[in-house]
Design a protein around this motif. Sequence first.
Motif, PDB file in Angstrom:
ATOM      1  N   ILE A 100       0.636  -1.315   0.101  1.00 54.40           N
ATOM      2  CA  ILE A 100       0.353  -0.473  -0.042  1.00 54.40           C
ATOM      3  C   ILE A 100       0.844   1.360  -0.210  1.00 54.40           C
ATOM      4  CG2 ILE A 100      -1.861   1.333   1.784  1.00 54.40           C
ATOM      5  CD1 ILE A 100      -2.840  -1.231   2.209  1.00 54.40           C
ATOM      6  N   SER A 101       1.539   0.675   0.968  1.00 56.36           N
ATOM      7  CA  SER A 101       3.493   2.093   0.682  1.00 56.36           C
ATOM      8  C   SER A 101       3.443   2.341  -0.799  1.00 56.36           C
ATOM      9  CB  SER A 101       3.631   2.093   2.132  1.00 56.36           C
ATOM     10  OG  SER A 101       4.699   3.275   2.169  1.00 56.36           O
ATOM     11  N   ALA A 102       3.773   1.654  -0.638  1.00 54.09           N
ATOM     12  CA  ALA A 102       4.805   1.843  -2.370  1.00 54.09           C
ATOM     13  C   ALA A 102       3.548   2.070  -3.209  1.00 54.09           C
ATOM     14  CB  ALA A 102       4.942   0.736  -3.129  1.00 54.09           C
ATOM     15  N   GLY A 103       2.781   1.704  -3.098  1.00 51.36           N
ATOM     16  CA  GLY A 103       1.509   2.696  -4.169  1.00 51.36           C
ATOM     17  C   GLY A 103       1.014   3.742  -3.986  1.00 51.36           C
ATOM     18  N   PHE A 104       0.947   3.659  -3.158  1.00 52.81           N
ATOM     19  CA  PHE A 104       0.407   5.394  -2.389  1.00 52.81           C
ATOM     20  C   PHE A 104       1.571   6.270  -2.636  1.00 52.81           C
ATOM     21  CE2 PHE A 104      -3.062   6.926  -0.445  1.00 52.81           C
ATOM     22  CZ  PHE A 104      -3.694   5.051   0.322  1.00 52.81           C
ATOM     23  N   LEU A 151       3.191  10.868  -6.976  1.00 50.31           N
ATOM     24  CA  LEU A 151       4.635  11.088  -7.616  1.00 50.31           C
ATOM     25  C   LEU A 151       3.655  11.683  -9.180  1.00 50.31           C
ATOM     26  CD1 LEU A 151       7.678   9.139  -8.160  1.00 50.31           C
ATOM     27  CD2 LEU A 151       7.159  11.357  -7.164  1.00 50.31           C
ATOM     28  N   LEU A 152       3.000  10.462  -9.219  1.00 51.78           N
ATOM     29  CA  LEU A 152       1.766  10.958 -10.447  1.00 51.78           C
ATOM     30  C   LEU A 152       1.281  12.089 -10.366  1.00 51.78           C
ATOM     31  CD1 LEU A 152       0.748   9.811 -12.814  1.00 51.78           C
ATOM     32  CD2 LEU A 152      -0.663   8.800 -11.717  1.00 51.78           C
ATOM     33  N   CYS A 153       0.781  12.373  -8.997  1.00 49.58           N
ATOM     34  CA  CYS A 153       0.060  13.463  -9.434  1.00 49.58           C
ATOM     35  C   CYS A 153       0.899  14.624  -9.401  1.00 49.58           C
ATOM     36  CB  CYS A 153      -0.923  13.694  -7.526  1.00 49.58           C
ATOM     37  SG  CYS A 153      -2.338  12.372  -7.430  1.00 49.58           S
ATOM     38  N   ALA A 154       2.026  14.728  -8.520  1.00 53.53           N
ATOM     39  CA  ALA A 154       2.522  16.054  -8.260  1.00 53.53           C
ATOM     40  C   ALA A 154       3.351  16.075  -9.816  1.00 53.53           C
ATOM     41  CB  ALA A 154       3.408  15.855  -7.452  1.00 53.53           C
ATOM     42  N   SER A 155       3.393  14.936 -10.581  1.00 52.10           N
ATOM     43  CA  SER A 155       4.080  15.450 -11.714  1.00 52.10           C
ATOM     44  C   SER A 155       2.967  15.590 -12.765  1.00 52.10           C
ATOM     45  CB  SER A 155       4.492  13.912 -12.275  1.00 52.10           C
ATOM     46  OG  SER A 155       5.591  13.597 -11.280  1.00 52.10           O
ATOM     47  N   TYR A 156       1.668  15.542 -13.058  1.00 56.44           N
ATOM     48  CA  TYR A 156       1.127  16.286 -13.984  1.00 56.44           C
ATOM     49  C   TYR A 156      -0.348  16.783 -13.334  1.00 56.44           C
ATOM     50  CZ  TYR A 156       3.736  12.994 -16.410  1.00 56.44           C
ATOM     51  OH  TYR A 156       4.956  12.376 -17.731  1.00 56.44           O
ATOM     52  N   LEU A 215       2.136  10.284   1.074  1.00 56.94           N
ATOM     53  CA  LEU A 215       0.950   9.930   1.032  1.00 56.94           C
ATOM     54  C   LEU A 215       1.790   9.027   1.320  1.00 56.94           C
ATOM     55  CD1 LEU A 215      -0.111  10.490  -3.018  1.00 56.94           C
ATOM     56  CD2 LEU A 215      -1.461  10.190  -0.053  1.00 56.94           C
ATOM     57  N   SER A 216       2.784   8.379   1.115  1.00 56.24           N
ATOM     58  CA  SER A 216       2.601   6.855   1.642  1.00 56.24           C
ATOM     59  C   SER A 216       3.234   6.916   2.920  1.00 56.24           C
ATOM     60  CB  SER A 216       4.274   6.093   0.949  1.00 56.24           C
ATOM     61  OG  SER A 216       5.140   6.916   1.118  1.00 56.24           O
ATOM     62  N   ASN A 217       3.826   8.302   3.976  1.00 52.78           N
ATOM     63  CA  ASN A 217       3.788   7.660   4.942  1.00 52.78           C
ATOM     64  C   ASN A 217       2.144   7.921   5.653  1.00 52.78           C
ATOM     65  OD1 ASN A 217       6.102   8.267   5.106  1.00 52.78           O
ATOM     66  ND2 ASN A 217       6.041  10.465   5.702  1.00 52.78           N
ATOM     67  N   GLU A 218       0.925   8.080   5.369  1.00 56.28           N
ATOM     68  CA  GLU A 218       0.231   8.286   5.321  1.00 56.28           C
ATOM     69  C   GLU A 218      -0.825   6.947   5.592  1.00 56.28           C
ATOM     70  OE1 GLU A 218      -1.290   9.327   8.627  1.00 56.28           O
ATOM     71  OE2 GLU A 218       0.564  10.381   9.134  1.00 56.28           O
ATOM     72  N   SER A 219      -0.421   5.749   4.702  1.00 56.24           N
ATOM     73  CA  SER A 219      -0.962   5.094   3.213  1.00 56.24           C
ATOM     74  C   SER A 219      -1.837   4.597   4.403  1.00 56.24           C
ATOM     75  CB  SER A 219      -0.417   4.501   2.803  1.00 56.24           C
ATOM     76  OG  SER A 219       0.729   3.878   3.051  1.00 56.24           O
ATOM     77  N   TRP A 220      -1.026   3.576   4.847  1.00 54.46           N
ATOM     78  CA  TRP A 220      -1.606   2.693   6.003  1.00 54.46           C
ATOM     79  C   TRP A 220      -3.017   2.808   6.495  1.00 54.46           C
ATOM     80  CZ3 TRP A 220      -1.864  -2.267   5.879  1.00 54.46           C
ATOM     81  CH2 TRP A 220      -2.117  -2.868   7.264  1.00 54.46           C
ATOM     82  N   SER A 221      -2.790   4.045   7.673  1.00 56.76           N
ATOM     83  CA  SER A 221      -3.758   4.651   8.385  1.00 56.76           C
ATOM     84  C   SER A 221      -4.759   4.871   7.932  1.00 56.76           C
ATOM     85  CB  SER A 221      -3.383   5.796   9.359  1.00 56.76           C
ATOM     86  OG  SER A 221      -3.168   6.975   8.266  1.00 56.76           O
ATOM     87  N   ILE A 222      -4.760   5.426   6.812  1.00 59.46           N
ATOM     88  CA  ILE A 222      -5.760   6.446   5.425  1.00 59.46           C
ATOM     89  C   ILE A 222      -7.030   4.878   5.179  1.00 59.46           C
ATOM     90  CG2 ILE A 222      -6.901   6.939   3.141  1.00 59.46           C
ATOM     91  CD1 ILE A 222      -4.435   9.479   3.422  1.00 59.46           C
ATOM     92  N   MET A 223      -6.465   3.661   5.008  1.00 59.96           N
ATOM     93  CA  MET A 223      -6.836   2.384   4.100  1.00 59.96           C
ATOM     94  C   MET A 223      -7.282   1.803   5.154  1.00 59.96           C
ATOM     95  SD  MET A 223      -6.294   2.289   1.321  1.00 59.96           S
ATOM     96  CE  MET A 223      -6.349   0.406   0.734  1.00 59.96           C
ATOM     97  N   LYS A 224      -6.908   2.069   6.548  1.00 56.43           N
ATOM     98  CA  LYS A 224      -7.559   1.589   7.555  1.00 56.43           C
ATOM     99  C   LYS A 224      -8.666   1.763   8.278  1.00 56.43           C
ATOM    100  CE  LYS A 224      -4.768   1.296  11.509  1.00 56.43           C
ATOM    101  NZ  LYS A 224      -3.978   1.310  12.653  1.00 56.43           N
ATOM    102  N   ASN A 225      -8.510   2.764   8.242  1.00 52.52           N
ATOM    103  CA  ASN A 225      -9.778   4.093   8.357  1.00 52.52           C
ATOM    104  C   ASN A 225     -11.070   3.699   7.389  1.00 52.52           C
ATOM    105  OD1 ASN A 225      -8.987   5.002  10.790  1.00 52.52           O
ATOM    106  ND2 ASN A 225      -7.876   7.174   9.847  1.00 52.52           N
ATOM    107  N   MET A 226     -10.544   3.771   6.499  1.00 52.90           N
ATOM    108  CA  MET A 226     -11.459   3.491   4.937  1.00 52.90           C
ATOM    109  C   MET A 226     -12.381   1.914   5.778  1.00 52.90           C
ATOM    110  SD  MET A 226     -11.495   4.497   1.785  1.00 52.90           S
ATOM    111  CE  MET A 226     -12.367   3.652  -0.028  1.00 52.90           C
TER     112      MET A 226
END
Lengths: 1203, 232
Positions: free
Chosen positions: A11-15, A20-25, A382-393
């Motif tokens: 999840i972290s890698a995915g985020f 990167l994608l979001c900030a690039s384009y 994003l990747s720092n918070e990815s786990w907690s975001i997914m968990k909350n969701m």
Amino acid sequence: MTVREKLRQKISAGFYWHGLLCASYPVPIILFTAVCILTCCYPLLKLPLPGTGPVEFTTGVRDYMVPPQEPSGDPGERPDWYRGPPVAYIQQVLVKAAVSPWDNRLVPVDAFRSPLGRVFSLLDEIRNHVHSDSSGVRSLEALCLQVTDLLPGLRRMQALLPEHGCLLVSPGNYWQNQRELFDSDPDLLRTVQQYEPKGLHTSATLKDLLFGVHGKQTGVSLNSRNRVVTYTITMALRHYDVRFLGSLRSRLKQLHPSANCSLREEHMVHVHFKEEIGVAELIPLVTTYIILFAYIYFSTRKIDMVKSKWGLALAAVVTVLSSLLMSVGLCTLFGLTPTLNGGEIFPYLVVVIGLENVLVLTKSVVSTPVDLEVKLRIAQGLSNESWSIMKNMATELCIILIGYFTLVPAIQEFCLFAVVGLVSDFFLQMLFFTTVLSIDIRRMELADLNRRLPAEAGMPPAKPGPLRPRETPPPPRPSPHTITLQTPAFRNLRLPKRLRVVYFLARTRLAQRIIMAGTVIWIGILLYTDPAGLRTYLAAQVSEQSPLGGAGLPHLAVAPATPPPELDPMPPPIPQISWGPEDEEGWRRLSYRHWPSFFSYYNITLAKRYISILPVIPVTFHVTPREALETRHPQDTRHAPPLQTDPSPNALPHGAPVQTDLTLYKVAALGLAAGVLLVLLLFCLYRLLCPRNYGQNGVQHGRRRRGDLPCDDYGYSPPVSEISPLLLRGHNMDIECLASDGMLLASCCLAGQIRVWDAQTGDCLTVIPNHGRNQGKSSAVTDLETLGGAEGQDAGGAGYPVRRRAAPSRPTLFGDQPDLTALIDTSFGQQPPSQAPSASSGFDFGGLVERAYLEHEPSVSPVFSAPPPQPVQRRRSLGDQPMAPTDWDSAVWALELRGNLIAAGRSSGKLEVCLWDAVEGSLRCSNEDGVSGITALAFLNNRIVAARLNGSLDFFTVDINKPLGLLQYRGGPGRGSMPPSPCYSSDDVISCQLTRSVQCAHQKPITVLRAAAGRVVTGSQDHTVRVYRLEDSCCLFTLQGHSGGITAIYIDQTMVLASGGQDGAICLWDVLTGSRVSHVYGHRGDVTSLVCTTSCVISSGLDDLICIWDRSTGIKLYSIQQVLGCGASFGVISDSLLVTGGQGCVSFWDLNFGDLLQTVYLGASSEGQGVRQLVVLDNAAIVCDFGSELSLVYVPSVLEKLD
Amino acid sequence: MPRGNATASKALRPEAVPPRQGSYNAAIADQTANLAIRGLLLFLIGVFLALVLNLLQVQRNVTLFPPDGFASIFSSAWWVPPCCGTASAVIGLLYPCIDRLLGEPHKFKREWSSVMRCVAVFVGINHASAKVDFANNVQLSLTLAALSIGLWWTFDRSCSGLGLGFAIAFLATLTTQLLVYNGLFQYTSPDFLYVRSWLPCIFFAGVITMGSIGRQLAMYEYKVVQEKTHQD
């Protein structure tokens, strides 16, 4: 667990990649998201707009059947509310009556008195109508809706509305359905009007209710033009009986035939009323919305450290709202029509979806290292918070899923919406909000960049952001330093009042807004008060507003209300009674609250129910003038109407145009006046604002500056050249540490050479070459000079090889042989610092290496147990004798400079007090009672406090055979007295006595020691701060509150105590009570340095940020991003002037506003060198190390004031 | 009792340090005043929520909304809102006090936005119980119970909160039932079972909510007190 870890990494890698994608384009992604939102919201267009207006459904009369209770068959045609019997069938008898032919003898009252009088006979007719056929005898009594009491609140209407019987109303109710009362009524109009409410009214009036047609149609008025009176008899029927109604209809038609009546009587309209929203129902709704807004407010308030706080808050709200819209749209698309009341569940949906993720994302992104690229920052955040975001969701989805299984339809629907909303919210957060955040972060970095550009040093700095609350500046404290630095032209507070007002006006566009608002209000008032204007229109609209109206055109109030056929130029003397299609459904022109309020009088609600309105029965009365005269009341003739004197109605059509003309003129005149006023106002504003500062700004400014700065010869020259640094050259190697007591300055380079400078003139007073003390100087860095840990490590690394290599040749070094220092320097410089780790390198207690220090601690004690034999030698070397060779082995870890005494604490636990004079430094006394290394020293008056590695604290007293007053004397007067009369001559015997030793003052090594105001404050690795009294070395408080080792402490004469720790927290303490005043988390990583002023606390951390906090509230005012490695170099010159070191320059900041005042470049070729240490001297000079040179920067005006 | 405790425990803090008589007295006066303000605030919140939520319940059973809608706000007995206000003040003061006695201040989601969310969910639970038609009372009770526990788990997660919530909900339900049986108070709905089934859950959720508000207020007051003592 491993699966979990794997998942987490995935999840972290995915985020990360997503970030990167979001900030690039950013732009394509935002466009894509917008398209998605619009697409998903498209189905919403088909939804009916919410409203409480009634709906209707028309059926034929002929084959009417009471609809079944259960929905059956063809659901397509019938609305779902069309079920079961209606509340009532409404049968209206529409009466049109006129006196014909009109006679000149008649007064206007006659036009309606006798026509109205006919209602009583008609009522009798209807009441007594009996239909009998094979199935029995039926009368109205049997069929009609029986009502009981009126509502208790309607006592006023008790006499007028029927009670305990048929619900049958007519104008006759005004006179209790009694002909006698009617005949004896002297003023019919007054009777009718007295029940009308005053002013604007929204609900149905009694007149509408009884007459059954709209008030203007009744014709009951003195100046009715066509003299036709219209009214209805309205009856509410419980049961629908075709035959009875048919016979009634034919009977009435037969009795009172309507000649030209062509009403089609084949449609029956069913009107369904929605649930009404009353005030009582609105209160909970409003409450939930208030709570919702409070929630949004408190949530968005937490967004911090971004360029545009409002922008991000808006983006957050947009994210949530559009995710809601998307969810509704998607649900509609898949055939789930929302039956819930959207307005009611909306706040709960927002609360369920929440703004938390958005805030967490923002926080995580802004707390990534600032020096990274924006893309990487976003990705990391994003990747720092990815786990907690997914968990909350996942948790929220689970909860909602559980809710889905409650099997309550309403809750299920809510859950369905919430699920779709959550998913779409997640989608938007990931795509929309992240991208917006990346744009914002990029903007902020650009702004930071601009702020540091030298070309813009004088320009208004791109502010540290709107996040900084612009608080009122603290009142200027009378201080010896008055800052009159060159200030940029745009700083408000320094400007004269007039300009400040102008700038304020310009900034807020106050004038324009006031004018705009005034215009709008004025136009509104004009429209409202104008006779042809809004008020009449509104009144007309409100009273006759009827969404039922098939003829949807709201007719303008200026136009006459009655239809035009009567406006013939040749007025016929006989009033025409005409039946048109508009009579067919006259009730449509009534207020749409007509029927609900009619029934609500009897406590019958129409909410969610329907009534059926039957076709009207037309009745026409022609009253002869004779009859009219006969029924005339004696008082009727009192009204001498103008109508009679001028029977030709021509006068009337004139009225309206004249009136409109007048209105037109009025409007034109007022408009003209307003225009003139506006022009005048603008002109005044122009005169007020513009000529004052057009193009004259710079000139004025320069003049003013010059006046303010008499000492400044440069006048308005570029600010960079105004302050020129004084370079102190002499060291061969990079300067490592600086020490100052205000007037004197001691510096030590990597070579171990100590130079003492006069801080005022920049003269080098003494050079103490590299013998035994060099380590001491180098190690003093960390303790004295608010230095980051890097230097400490270097020094630690340096100490080791020097010691090892030089030890054998030590004895030959005695006697000030400078060439050897160079030798050692070179060898030291070539030594890779990687050799550093050793027992003695553990002393680098600068924040960075505290952990390493802890690791080394066990090995420290055996090493330091070695020195004890040495003191014997050491004592012998008292006096001018240089140190014994063995002493070389122990590095100096702490150094204090006070007057002409330098106190040095050594790793061996020895305390040395050495005296310097103009020629050379000499050791005057030493104390070797301790065995553990001295990590920190404080020198206050005649006391020295030494903190040791084992956590103990020693108090020493320095005794001199001369009066101690000398020490105080040194503090004040300044340099003039210094070279000619040194405080201590070399003859003086100085002894240093251990007065008290506090064993185990701390459990772990003491890292910081500060003394001021008779207090000694120590901070230790054991997370505590202790406060001692200097006189009796008694421990007053142990302050607990940090969750990491203490790395920085500040205490001053006003008993302000601040401490910073490895946890990045800053605590303010009350020294008197030992209570914690505030506690803020400011830094990622250690707090390296802390300074307090009267109004704020300034802290720097390992993250190279300098944060300025409000001292009383603990709110961060703003922060300054430092160049890498220069984080800890800052100093406070006065309450409002802050100096920070940078890449080859020092910058002056206004502390109250965070504005960059000036940047001073230390040298032309020195871009690469960062200012790592910065010391502010008493005379407002700044000393900073700058490679191998020292820079002495005066703040000129401050200097002048002091002298 | 809770007030006394709170005062005592607050007053104990400055005593641990060498006393300065003036500031000590001032601190005590300050703390008492703060306590009073806090109590008043909680009381007002309680009264307001009681009125609004009562309105929701009234709407369930009354179909007609007469034009003078404000009268229905006060349709229940006059002493109900003050009682609710007092109860909420007591609860709101009791929670931080118990936290302090247990030694561990409540740290979970201690911010106003979270408190607002909690209040919104509480109103939502009331809304659901008033507006949503449930098939039977068991379903209603179960749903509300699940929602209440969910509220506790989302916003509180402290054992003291759970315990206190249960205790107060039980006591309040008992009191209400006693009142009803003694005829002092009547439900607008004739369905007694209906009333009994939602009452404990609502009480529990209310206790959690008021506790949350009280804790948040206490944190704020505590900061203020600290600052003031410092200024002295």
